[in-house]
Design an enzyme around this catalytic site. Structure first.
Site, PDB file in Angstrom:
ATOM      1  N   SER A   1       0.859  -1.056   0.078  1.00 25.66           N
ATOM      2  CA  SER A   1      -0.047  -0.173  -0.091  1.00 25.66           C
ATOM      3  C   SER A   1       0.962   1.212  -0.059  1.00 25.66           C
ATOM      4  O   SER A   1       2.119   1.119   0.366  1.00 25.66           O
ATOM      5  CB  SER A   1      -0.997   0.041   1.377  1.00 25.66           C
TER       6      SER A   1
ATOM      7  N   SER B   1      11.065  10.638   7.699  1.00 30.39           N
ATOM      8  CA  SER B   1       9.814  11.556   7.653  1.00 30.39           C
ATOM      9  C   SER B   1      10.205  12.928   8.212  1.00 30.39           C
ATOM     10  O   SER B   1      11.205  12.855   8.669  1.00 30.39           O
ATOM     11  CB  SER B   1       8.837  10.897   8.650  1.00 30.39           C
TER      12      SER B   1
ATOM     13  N   TYR C   1       7.599   7.747  17.347  1.00 32.32           N
ATOM     14  CA  TYR C   1       7.491   7.868  15.904  1.00 32.32           C
ATOM     15  C   TYR C   1       8.606   8.779  15.487  1.00 32.32           C
ATOM     16  O   TYR C   1       9.598   8.401  14.581  1.00 32.32           O
ATOM     17  CB  TYR C   1       6.280   8.395  15.305  1.00 32.32           C
TER      18      TYR C   1
ATOM     19  N   LYS D   1      12.266   7.785  13.364  1.00 29.87           N
ATOM     20  CA  LYS D   1      12.642   8.280  12.094  1.00 29.87           C
ATOM     21  C   LYS D   1      14.012   9.090  12.073  1.00 29.87           C
ATOM     22  O   LYS D   1      14.613   9.278  11.262  1.00 29.87           O
ATOM     23  CB  LYS D   1      11.455   9.146  11.446  1.00 29.87           C
TER      24      LYS D   1
ATOM     25  N   THR E   1      -1.909   8.288   2.365  1.00 30.48           N
ATOM     26  CA  THR E   1      -1.777   6.836   2.241  1.00 30.48           C
ATOM     27  C   THR E   1      -2.631   6.480   3.478  1.00 30.48           C
ATOM     28  O   THR E   1      -3.396   7.289   4.069  1.00 30.48           O
ATOM     29  CB  THR E   1      -0.152   6.638   2.686  1.00 30.48           C
TER      30      THR E   1
END
Length: 271
Positions: free
Chosen positions: A24, A151, A164, A168, A199
């Site tokens: 995906s 990111s 998160y 990253k 997304t």
């Protein structure tokens, strides 16, 4: 893999491309972008049904496609799988696009420890290990390119997404170190730091998503960065300016702003 001149421009033409997170989002669009006759795609993903649909799309474009269903939380299995796939067909372009997004729920004071561990494995530890496994093989062949999907969250100490943004940030520093180590060995490394891309992961975020871009747009930008052998791609460009602003602002001001940022996210699907 070949780099050929067409119309005075260098064209990167990998024979075998391995993409993680190909079921995906950006990974799926990159698979479709690179699909063509004469090229082999090795597509990894967690969702077998969606992964097979992407594989069918790529086969209709002429590519030879192999798939592998794998959870990158199991780093040892991922390393073994990569070596098996590379033994079968040497990988020229390794795109590590798989990742997880999560943040602290508004009613909670902290993130779940288990979630932070999973984010560290999937967003940092396993991609770094796979990049290292890929580099080991590519250095021996003196050719290849590795793409790590980071990111723009890596640039900022987000209090609601410490797991998160921290994972990253680790990937960003690793990418820079790996690139410096491979410069003289014929292997390129590109770190990609996107902002919001449309997304499944970003759709879970219910708060504002400024400068949202489509996954096909993101795939084209990444492919161009690979051809140009760019060490770091940040998009949209405004986030490069925000990164500099985060660096130059005095810490008290930066912390004041970050503590007042708000974001909401729906729970991650269990499948």
């Amino acid at each position: 893999m070949a780099k050929t001149h067409q119309g005075g421009e260098i064209r990167f033409d990998p024979a075998t491309v391995l993409i993680t997170g190909a079921s995906s989002g950006i990974g799926a669009e990159l698979a479709r972008f690179y699909a063509r006759s004469g090229r082999r795609l090795v597509l990894w993903g967690r969702d077998p049904a969606r992964l097979e649909q992407v594989a069918r799309d790529c086969r209709t474009m002429g590519a030879t496609v192999a798939t592998r269903t794998l959870n990158l939380a199991d780093g040892a299995a991922a390393i073994a799988a990569f070596r098996e796939d590379d033994d079968a067909h040497p990988v020229d372009l390794l795109i590590l696009a798989a990742g997880l997004g999560d943040m602290r729920q508004q009613t909670a004071l902290t993130e779940r420890a288990e979630t932070v561990l999973e984010l560290g494995l999937v967003n940092f530890a396993t991609p770094a290990a796979l990049a290292t496994a890929g580099a080991e093989r590519m250095v021996a062949r003196r050719r290849g390119h590795i793409v790590l999907l980071g990111s723009v969250a890596a640039f900022h100490a987000l209090p609601f997404a410490a797991g998160y943004s921290g994972s990253k940030a680790g990937l960003a520093r690793f990418s820079e170190a790996l690139r410096n180590g491979l410069l003289e060995h014929g292997v390129g490394v590109t770190l990609v730091s996107p902002g919001f891309v449309d997304t499944p992961m970003s759709r879970r975020v219910s708060s504002a998503k400024p400068f949202l871009q489509s996954a096909p747009q993101a795939a084209r930008l990444i492919a161009r960065a690979v051809e140009e052998e760019r060490p770091h791609l940040i998009f949209p460009r405004i986030f490069a300016g925000l990164r500099l602003l985060d660096i130059v602002l005095p810490r008290p001001i930066r912390d004041f702003v970050l503590r007042r940022l708000k974001a909401e996210q729906a729970p991650r699907p269990t499948t």
